[in-house]
Design an enzyme around this catalytic site. Structure first.
Site, mmCIF file in Angstrom:
data_model
loop_
_atom_site.group_PDB
_atom_site.id
_atom_site.type_symbol
_atom_site.label_atom_id
_atom_site.label_comp_id
_atom_site.label_asym_id
_atom_site.label_seq_id
_atom_site.Cartn_x
_atom_site.Cartn_y
_atom_site.Cartn_z
ATOM 1 N N ASP A 1 48.736 -0.755 36.801
ATOM 2 C CA ASP A 1 47.559 -0.298 36.076
ATOM 3 C C ASP A 1 47.445 1.206 36.304
ATOM 4 O O ASP A 1 47.069 1.652 37.381
ATOM 5 C CB ASP A 1 46.326 -1.032 36.603
ATOM 6 C CG ASP A 1 45.033 -0.575 35.957
ATOM 7 O OD1 ASP A 1 45.068 0.338 35.108
ATOM 8 O OD2 ASP A 1 43.968 -1.127 36.315
ATOM 9 N N TYR B 1 48.378 0.931 41.622
ATOM 10 C CA TYR B 1 47.052 0.799 41.016
ATOM 11 C C TYR B 1 46.408 2.176 41.081
ATOM 12 O O TYR B 1 45.898 2.599 42.121
ATOM 13 C CB TYR B 1 46.238 -0.249 41.771
ATOM 14 C CG TYR B 1 44.820 -0.426 41.275
ATOM 15 C CD1 TYR B 1 44.510 -0.364 39.919
ATOM 16 C CD2 TYR B 1 43.780 -0.681 42.166
ATOM 17 C CE1 TYR B 1 43.216 -0.545 39.461
ATOM 18 C CE2 TYR B 1 42.486 -0.868 41.728
ATOM 19 C CZ TYR B 1 42.212 -0.795 40.376
ATOM 20 O OH TYR B 1 40.919 -0.969 39.928
#
Length: 430
Positions: free
Chosen positions: A209, A170
């Protein structure tokens, strides 16, 4: 795990299957497996989740399915009853980002049976955090990247398998007003160096992400977002540098010119209904692994978060093609040899890897960095942190990438559960 000159590795227990566990894949039918739920109407008949008919360019069938999903608060997804989509997708590896939750607070119904589970929680409660579930026990698992400046937000979990590494990440965003852009660029440089080091050992699959839209076709409104987090020239340049270091954007490999394909939509302004979004979730794969990738898909119909899941299908490598892996199973066994600790202990020493040719990574200014925190695949526990989720749409640092000139927020709920579910190993080999 990476460096040849490490003498100790931080190790903890993980959920281990009972000694009598079989080597067959589990059918998710026991309590807690979500079998009582039905496929949501918006998905029913529209997606072949279980047996998608993809093959590699040379005709090999896929054998491993990897799913990545920024859930923007796992407890919020649990309350919305949307997480049961994962049961129908039935991934072999599940990478979750922005769980905003420590292991002890992870919802029971989201701790799927039949998986080995690994958690990396941020020091700050209710913030960031990642989790990785795997049907096959990894050869080893590492947390973070070995740089203290980056290692307190629970952003990275690396699982090593026979043929490749899976890195669940992330990536931090640059914040409202680009207040973290300088830090973000340092993170970019250090994380790319980390992945490149792994890539010298064996191929790498980066899932997560990445908080950047690479080109203008990767977001709906490129012109109005040039100065916004996630589409600045600096972030895009860093991403291009990453791709140039030996990695491929798997989605663009199959669909180089496709428009309107997004993975994130702000909650505001009916952005998802109007498909005003961004493609910021990726599977980046080592260039030499591309030939084994059968598909890279976006599950845009799946709700429950402001992000949708993405899915990668990988085939077994051709026999006799292992020389390209750069590491190979033999070296992996060297990394994992020894260092066992007794059940219930928190720390122990591991044997030093004999990969002498691999240099110790350096940070963005050329200093040697500390080793990543590592847990080997047997009898160890992922690190724990308590956490709380803020109610409402908070996001990290109050801001995320903006879409249609609106900053993104995150969503979470204050609720905790407990689970002591066990995992069994399948016959599939990653």
């Amino acid at each position: 795990f990476i460096q040849s000159n490490l003498s100790t590795m931080s190790k903890r227990r993980n959920e281990d299957p009972p000694a009598s566990a079989s080597n067959k894949k589990l059918k998710l039918s026991a309590p807690g497996s979500l079998d009582h739920m039905t496929l949501p109407e918006e998905l029913d008949g529209k997606v072949d989740f279980i047996k998608p008919g993809f093959k590699t360019a040379d005709g090999r069938p896929w054998s491993v399915k990897i799913v990545s999903w920024n859930v923007n608060g796992i407890r919020a997804v649990s309350k919305s009853k949307k997480f049961h989509y994962v049961k129908y997708e039935d991934p072999d590896v599940l990478c979750l980002q922005e769980t905003k939750c420590a292991e002890e607070d992870f919802p029971d119904e989201c701790k799927l049976l039949g998986y080995h589970k690994y958690y990396n929680s941020a020091a700050k409660k209710g913030y960031s955090s990642t989790a990785l579930f795997s049907k096959t026990k990894p050869l080893s698992v590492a947390y973070d990247i070995g740089i203290p400046e980056h290692d307190n937000e629970g952003r990275v979990i690396t699982a090593e398998y026979t043929h490749y590494y899976v890195v669940n990440v992330y990536v931090p965003n640059s914040g409202r007003g680009l207040v973290r852009l300088s830090y973000r660029r340092q993170w970019n440089a250090d994380f790319v160096r980390y992945c490149s080091t792994l890539n010298t050992l064996k191929p790498v699959i980066v899932a997560g992400d990445l908080n950047v839209a690479h080109t203008e076709i990767d977001l709906a409104n490129p012109k109005s977002n040039v100065k916004n987090s996630g589409f600045t020239p600096e972030e895009r340049e860093d991403f291009a540098t990453w791709l140039g270091s030996g990695f491929t954007d798997s989605f663009r490999h199959f669909r180089p010119d496709k428009t309107g394909a997004y993975t994130f939509w702000t909650y505001m302004g009916n952005a998802r209904g109007r498909n005003v979004g961004w493609r910021i979730d990726y599977f980046l794969v080592s260039d030499r692994l591309v030939k084994d990738v059968a598909a890279s898909e976006i599950r845009e119909l799946v709700r429950g978060s402001d992000h949708c899941p993405i899915m990668l299908l990988v085939a077994e490598p051709k026999k006799g093609g292992g020389e390209e892996d750069g590491g190979g199973e033999g070296e992996a066994e060297e990394v994992n040899g020894g260092g066992e600790i007794s059940e219930g202990s928190q720390e122990g020493e591991a044997k030093v890897s004999e990969l002498d040719e691999v240099a110790k990574p350096e940070d963005s200014v050329g200093n040697e960095v500390a080793e990543p925190k590592v847990v080997e695949g047997t009898g160890l526990e992922a690190k724990e942190e308590t956490s709380e989720e803020a109610d409402g749409k908070n996001g990290e640092n109050g801001s995320e990438i903006s879409a249609s000139d609106v900053n993104i927020g995150g969503e979470g709920q204050k609720e905790s559960y407990n689970s002591d579910s066990k995992a069994s190993e399948p016959v599939i080999e990653l």
